[in-house]
Design a protein around this motif. Sequence first.
Motif, PDB file in Angstrom:
ATOM      1  N   ASN B  63       1.039  -1.212  -0.101  1.00 39.12           N
ATOM      2  CA  ASN B  63       0.082   0.165   0.047  1.00 39.12           C
ATOM      3  C   ASN B  63       0.895   1.325  -0.025  1.00 39.12           C
ATOM      4  O   ASN B  63       0.662   2.003  -0.725  1.00 39.12           O
ATOM      5  CB  ASN B  63      -1.147   0.035   1.421  1.00 39.12           C
ATOM      6  N   PRO B  75      -5.173  -0.223  -5.477  1.00 36.34           N
ATOM      7  CA  PRO B  75      -5.888  -1.706  -4.723  1.00 36.34           C
ATOM      8  C   PRO B  75      -5.367  -2.798  -6.146  1.00 36.34           C
ATOM      9  O   PRO B  75      -4.990  -4.016  -5.490  1.00 36.34           O
ATOM     10  CB  PRO B  75      -7.368  -1.627  -4.857  1.00 36.34           C
ATOM     11  N   LEU B  76      -5.355  -2.678  -7.182  1.00 32.79           N
ATOM     12  CA  LEU B  76      -5.010  -3.939  -7.885  1.00 32.79           C
ATOM     13  C   LEU B  76      -3.680  -4.202  -7.755  1.00 32.79           C
ATOM     14  O   LEU B  76      -3.386  -5.260  -7.671  1.00 32.79           O
ATOM     15  CB  LEU B  76      -5.498  -3.507  -9.748  1.00 32.79           C
ATOM     16  N   ILE B  78      -1.744  -3.697  -5.560  1.00 29.43           N
ATOM     17  CA  ILE B  78      -1.306  -3.922  -4.148  1.00 29.43           C
ATOM     18  C   ILE B  78      -1.852  -5.557  -4.101  1.00 29.43           C
ATOM     19  O   ILE B  78      -1.292  -6.499  -3.431  1.00 29.43           O
ATOM     20  CB  ILE B  78      -2.310  -3.247  -2.961  1.00 29.43           C
ATOM     21  N   ALA B  79      -3.062  -5.756  -4.558  1.00 33.16           N
ATOM     22  CA  ALA B  79      -3.764  -7.207  -4.454  1.00 33.16           C
ATOM     23  C   ALA B  79      -2.821  -8.029  -5.281  1.00 33.16           C
ATOM     24  O   ALA B  79      -2.411  -9.431  -4.810  1.00 33.16           O
ATOM     25  CB  ALA B  79      -5.072  -7.315  -4.863  1.00 33.16           C
ATOM     26  N   LEU B  80      -2.441  -7.657  -6.195  1.00 32.28           N
ATOM     27  CA  LEU B  80      -1.249  -8.462  -7.328  1.00 32.28           C
ATOM     28  C   LEU B  80       0.004  -8.682  -6.153  1.00 32.28           C
ATOM     29  O   LEU B  80       0.324  -9.904  -6.485  1.00 32.28           O
ATOM     30  CB  LEU B  80      -1.204  -7.645  -8.619  1.00 32.28           C
ATOM     31  N   ILE B  83      -0.915 -11.056  -3.580  1.00 31.75           N
ATOM     32  CA  ILE B  83      -1.123 -12.690  -3.849  1.00 31.75           C
ATOM     33  C   ILE B  83       0.224 -13.492  -4.435  1.00 31.75           C
ATOM     34  O   ILE B  83       0.627 -14.502  -3.909  1.00 31.75           O
ATOM     35  CB  ILE B  83      -1.968 -12.756  -5.180  1.00 31.75           C
TER      36      ILE B  83
END
Lengths: 226, 226
Positions: B63, B75-76, B78-80, B83
């Motif tokens: 973040n 967000p995309l 960060i999520a990538l 994961i």
Amino acid sequence: MIKAVFFDIDDTLYDTSGFAKRARKAALQAMIDAGLPLSQQEAYLHLRKIIKEKGSNYDKHFNILTKRVMGEEKPLLIALGMITYHNVKFALLRLFPDTMSTLIYLKKRDYQLGAISNGLTIKQWEKLIRLGLHHFFDDVITSQEANSEKPDQKIFQLALERMGCQAEESVMVGNKFNEDIIGATSVGMSAILVNSQLTEEEKEFIDREGLKVEVVSDISQVQKLL
Amino acid sequence: MIKAVFFDIDDTLYDTSGFAKRARKAALQAMIDAGLPLSQQEAYLHLRKIIKEKGSNYDKHFNILTKRVMGEEKPLLIALGMITYHNVKFALLRLFPDTMSTLIYLKKRDYQLGAISNGLTIKQWEKLIRLGLHHFFDDVITSQEANSEKPDQKIFQLALERMGCQAEESVMVGNKFNEDIIGATSVGMSAILVNSQLTEEEKEFIDREGLKVEVVSDISQVQKLL
């Protein structure tokens, strides 16, 4: 003319409820095998009660379960439950059969695609990434960002604003009558209900209010409407 | 006579630092591929700085990275990153070659085994479960429970109390001189340093204070001492 199509995520794009139930049962069995003094059925009833009290997005269900049943939090059991839940969840995660083909159809016709979801922003993107869908979506609008949950108007208004389109140019696709259909139509969007059926009361409400609502059996049928 | 053997977890039982570095690099590459405007090297330096500022157990490194580099949280990306980090981390997770055989050796000789770790209790159990070690450990004592971090005496005292043994009946095995060795000997336990070497200053300190410290190249050598 419709320019933007918004989707709910859980139980609209993929089978959340089915896999969550199986993942929870597997987690409880792992905890029982390691000493949680309940039967599978007792444990499941306990857990359902906790999820109902705290909401499904709360991340300490297993902490509460061990505390209530055994008098204190049991870190080993909690960790076993969490790992098993996540492993099973990701192993089972899959789209509804026609989700991918429907999104490709909509992309070919130049619709803008968005997701509108109650939950944490990064968690929602995580779902789309794990499902292999993140390249289809121009934006994801969440209750965390809107500071308001579906069916509240604010989250739908934020979605329209971010997508740069008017309510009458937009349609919401979702499986929950109140959250998705009532929410979207309350700001002037049209709506498509999937994977669910209307009650008589709901039908009367739609007629009385003159709402633009279609009901289809599953997501593939969205292609016939757009 | 030694009755209880306590272990540090990270970089003592398994190669945390090596796999964390590889997992972070993979995560950054995924973020770069999706639009993070940095080279791999720039991104890694940025991330190291953030980890240094916030600690490695903080869960929002990515973040901060997107916010600093791109002016807002993405967000995309960060999520990538998250994961990819987790997938690579769990794919690479493995014990040092002699960890398992050493723990079996100690179990056969009826030592009580504990882990003493700075971090969240459930996360520490999670590591032991994922490494397949949780059946070996009678207890895990964490800084979260002790409300004090190694090398503070409180966490070691809590460990002795929970294991029901005296300091002189206990030995601490760890890779960090200050946290593990100084911490344990300050309450009267003996200590074994693994995967690390003593500086001249540290050697002098041990001699001057008369501490019971052994230094071995790796965890397998613990078997020769116990």
